[in-house]
Design a protein around this motif. Structure first.
Motif, PDB file in Angstrom:
ATOM      1  N   PRO A 162       0.824  -1.209   0.000  1.00 50.85           N
ATOM      2  CA  PRO A 162       0.000   0.000   0.000  1.00 50.85           C
ATOM      3  C   PRO A 162       0.861   1.263   0.000  1.00 50.85           C
ATOM      4  CG  PRO A 162      -0.026  -1.031   2.147  1.00 50.85           C
ATOM      5  CD  PRO A 162       0.710  -1.969   1.232  1.00 50.85           C
ATOM      6  N   ALA A 163       0.264   2.348  -0.417  1.00 51.66           N
ATOM      7  CA  ALA A 163       0.972   3.632  -0.432  1.00 51.66           C
ATOM      8  C   ALA A 163       1.315   4.039   1.000  1.00 51.66           C
ATOM      9  CB  ALA A 163       0.094   4.692  -1.078  1.00 51.66           C
ATOM     10  N   PRO A 164       2.419   4.708   1.182  1.00 49.12           N
ATOM     11  CA  PRO A 164       2.771   5.145   2.535  1.00 49.12           C
ATOM     12  C   PRO A 164       1.775   6.172   3.052  1.00 49.12           C
ATOM     13  CG  PRO A 164       4.276   6.084   0.910  1.00 49.12           C
ATOM     14  CD  PRO A 164       3.413   5.101   0.189  1.00 49.12           C
ATOM     15  N   ALA A 165       1.649   6.243   4.351  1.00 50.99           N
ATOM     16  CA  ALA A 165       0.686   7.158   4.967  1.00 50.99           C
ATOM     17  C   ALA A 165       1.061   8.609   4.700  1.00 50.99           C
ATOM     18  CB  ALA A 165       0.603   6.898   6.460  1.00 50.99           C
ATOM     19  N   VAL A 166       2.352   8.904   4.701  1.00 49.27           N
ATOM     20  CA  VAL A 166       2.814  10.265   4.444  1.00 49.27           C
ATOM     21  C   VAL A 166       3.499  10.275   3.085  1.00 49.27           C
ATOM     22  CG1 VAL A 166       4.308  12.124   5.257  1.00 49.27           C
ATOM     23  CG2 VAL A 166       3.123  10.672   6.895  1.00 49.27           C
ATOM     24  N   LEU A 167       2.931  11.017   2.154  1.00 46.79           N
ATOM     25  CA  LEU A 167       3.490  11.100   0.811  1.00 46.79           C
ATOM     26  C   LEU A 167       4.406  12.313   0.693  1.00 46.79           C
ATOM     27  CD1 LEU A 167       0.285  10.269  -1.239  1.00 46.79           C
ATOM     28  CD2 LEU A 167       2.186   8.763  -0.737  1.00 46.79           C
ATOM     29  N   PRO A 168       5.319  12.279  -0.257  1.00 46.09           N
ATOM     30  CA  PRO A 168       6.162  13.462  -0.478  1.00 46.09           C
ATOM     31  C   PRO A 168       5.309  14.670  -0.861  1.00 46.09           C
ATOM     32  CG  PRO A 168       7.013  11.556  -1.660  1.00 46.09           C
ATOM     33  CD  PRO A 168       5.690  11.162  -1.095  1.00 46.09           C
ATOM     34  N   PRO A 169       5.797  15.881  -0.658  1.00 43.45           N
ATOM     35  CA  PRO A 169       4.982  17.073  -0.899  1.00 43.45           C
ATOM     36  C   PRO A 169       4.548  17.254  -2.359  1.00 43.45           C
ATOM     37  CG  PRO A 169       7.219  17.677  -0.256  1.00 43.45           C
ATOM     38  CD  PRO A 169       7.108  16.207  -0.115  1.00 43.45           C
ATOM     39  N   ASN A 170       5.261  16.665  -3.313  1.00 46.59           N
ATOM     40  CA  ASN A 170       4.907  16.849  -4.714  1.00 46.59           C
ATOM     41  C   ASN A 170       3.993  15.747  -5.256  1.00 46.59           C
ATOM     42  OD1 ASN A 170       6.830  14.880  -4.537  1.00 46.59           O
ATOM     43  ND2 ASN A 170       7.887  15.455  -6.415  1.00 46.59           N
ATOM     44  N   VAL A 171       3.438  14.889  -4.377  1.00 44.46           N
ATOM     45  CA  VAL A 171       2.581  13.782  -4.790  1.00 44.46           C
ATOM     46  C   VAL A 171       1.173  14.010  -4.247  1.00 44.46           C
ATOM     47  CG1 VAL A 171       2.225  11.291  -4.648  1.00 44.46           C
ATOM     48  CG2 VAL A 171       4.530  12.202  -4.841  1.00 44.46           C
ATOM     49  N   VAL A 172       0.167  13.807  -5.123  1.00 51.96           N
ATOM     50  CA  VAL A 172      -1.227  13.973  -4.737  1.00 51.96           C
ATOM     51  C   VAL A 172      -1.854  12.590  -4.614  1.00 51.96           C
ATOM     52  CG1 VAL A 172      -3.466  14.886  -5.427  1.00 51.96           C
ATOM     53  CG2 VAL A 172      -1.393  16.182  -5.906  1.00 51.96           C
ATOM     54  N   ARG A 173      -2.535  12.345  -3.540  1.00 54.21           N
ATOM     55  CA  ARG A 173      -3.209  11.064  -3.334  1.00 54.21           C
ATOM     56  C   ARG A 173      -4.514  11.080  -4.135  1.00 54.21           C
ATOM     57  NH1 ARG A 173      -1.924   8.269   1.214  1.00 54.21           N
ATOM     58  NH2 ARG A 173      -2.634   6.185   0.903  1.00 54.21           N
TER      59      ARG A 173
END
Length: 103
Positions: free
Chosen positions: A84-95
């Motif tokens: 699964p995607a990490p809970a905290v994404l990098p600032p330039n990534v949109v969930r």
């Protein structure tokens, strides 16, 4: 009740033995091959090689009956599924999953 080897199939992602069940809504659900006390699906055999499952987590769910056994949905334990995607994404990534409309 433990499923027989003739009733089991292999998961396409991880290769573990799994059991296909039919929910009360008529949908198919994969559960692990062995009963599990932590499982949230009550499963039982309704005919030769056919198993039915129902959720134990529903708001109006009845307790486990004498002829039912708790099974764990295979999706919860499959080792071959993508992580699964990490809970905290990098600032330039949109969930995107939160932006999608539900059907």
């Amino acid at each position: 009740m433990i499923p027989t080897t003739r009733e089991l199939r292999r998961c396409n992602d991880c290769g573990d033995p799994v059991l296909w069940t039919v929910t009360r809504a008529g949908r198919h659900l994969l559960v692990n091959a062995r009963p599990d006390d932590r499982g949230n699906q009550a499963c039982y055999r309704i005919s030769p090689r056919t198993w039915q499952s129902r959720s134990l987590d529903a708001a109006d769910a009845l307790p486990l009956a004498a002829w039912e056994h708790p099974f764990m949905p295979h999706i919860a334990t499959c080792k071959g599924r993508a992580t699964p995607a990490p809970a905290v994404l990098p600032p330039n990534v949109v969930r995107l999953d939160t932006k999608r409309r539900r059907r």
